[in-house]
Design a protein around this motif. Sequence first.
Motif, mmCIF file in Angstrom:
data_model
loop_
_atom_site.group_PDB
_atom_site.id
_atom_site.type_symbol
_atom_site.label_atom_id
_atom_site.label_comp_id
_atom_site.label_asym_id
_atom_site.label_seq_id
_atom_site.Cartn_x
_atom_site.Cartn_y
_atom_site.Cartn_z
ATOM 1 N N LEU A 166 -3.763 2.906 -2.140
ATOM 2 C CA LEU A 166 -3.548 2.446 -3.881
ATOM 3 C C LEU A 166 -2.844 3.847 -4.159
ATOM 4 C CD1 LEU A 166 -7.578 1.996 -4.946
ATOM 5 C CD2 LEU A 166 -5.159 0.843 -5.497
ATOM 6 N N ALA A 167 -2.582 4.785 -3.811
ATOM 7 C CA ALA A 167 -1.473 6.219 -3.804
ATOM 8 C C ALA A 167 -0.273 6.016 -3.924
ATOM 9 C CB ALA A 167 -2.370 7.966 -3.368
ATOM 10 N N THR A 168 0.022 5.079 -2.536
ATOM 11 C CA THR A 168 1.292 4.717 -2.390
ATOM 12 C C THR A 168 1.363 3.395 -3.247
ATOM 13 O OG1 THR A 168 0.764 4.830 0.143
ATOM 14 C CG2 THR A 168 3.270 3.558 -0.737
ATOM 15 N N ALA A 169 1.018 2.248 -3.980
ATOM 16 C CA ALA A 169 1.124 1.852 -5.570
ATOM 17 C C ALA A 169 1.699 2.902 -6.510
ATOM 18 C CB ALA A 169 -0.041 0.790 -5.222
ATOM 19 N N ALA A 170 0.748 3.501 -6.811
ATOM 20 C CA ALA A 170 0.915 4.532 -7.622
ATOM 21 C C ALA A 170 2.009 5.572 -7.874
ATOM 22 C CB ALA A 170 -0.234 4.699 -7.879
ATOM 23 N N LEU A 171 2.673 5.777 -6.226
ATOM 24 C CA LEU A 171 3.542 6.745 -5.937
ATOM 25 C C LEU A 171 5.158 5.787 -6.947
ATOM 26 C CD1 LEU A 171 3.535 8.539 -2.452
ATOM 27 C CD2 LEU A 171 3.830 9.574 -4.669
ATOM 28 N N ALA A 172 4.984 4.492 -6.069
ATOM 29 C CA ALA A 172 6.216 3.540 -6.596
ATOM 30 C C ALA A 172 6.394 3.320 -8.237
ATOM 31 C CB ALA A 172 6.114 2.279 -6.411
ATOM 32 N N THR A 173 5.873 4.164 -9.248
ATOM 33 C CA THR A 173 5.616 4.185 -10.757
ATOM 34 C C THR A 173 5.683 5.530 -11.126
ATOM 35 O OG1 THR A 173 2.956 5.280 -10.863
ATOM 36 C CG2 THR A 173 3.576 2.719 -10.316
ATOM 37 N N GLY A 174 6.687 5.590 -10.056
ATOM 38 C CA GLY A 174 7.209 7.588 -10.429
ATOM 39 C C GLY A 174 5.945 8.571 -11.514
#
Length: 208
Positions: free
Chosen positions: A104-112
Amino acid sequence: PAARLQGISMMLHDVPAAAITAIVYGAGDDVDPLLQQIAAHLSVRGAKLCGFVQHNQPLVARGHCDMVLEELASGASIAITQDLGAGARGCRLDVGELLRAMALATAALATGPDLLVINRFGKTEAEGGGVRPLIADAVDRGIPVLIAVPWRNIASWRVFAGELAVEFGFGDLPVDPAAACRLLGLAPLTDRHPAGVASATSEPAPPS
């Protein structure tokens, strides 16, 4: 394996110094409420966060606590401890749930996001695993990191973070989250957003 234990500065290139802010705490320090308050302070002022703060749920009958991670981007609550039964002495970390939280956190990192918050550089990280790749990903993307580091793991932490981290002692930080953010250099994160974007949700009171 040696590759998993190498410092982050050996894994990445052209990253700024002090890309990581570490709060170093001792055995008697309750760092989790402080991280919760800092995250809440930044979030209600418009900062976009991802990563985790930890909530400990005491189990009096078992003599320990269940650890629940709150993933800051999604709001998901993920229990990362297993109930091994009364008297059990094995590792209680639920690796599968930790990996789910990391996804979940990795996916959120992609949103800047403006900041990655990590609840702990724990035993798993000190041994070369855990959230190390998540921290490296954030630094590689130019996203600052705030993390709590127990003193017992400080040697492994310093090998990993090297010159990319600046350390603050838990006892040197003010209880007030706004003052703590200023000391930690996080206050400018709230300046990235126009006025009025912050949530109207009231901010929790500082820990006593």
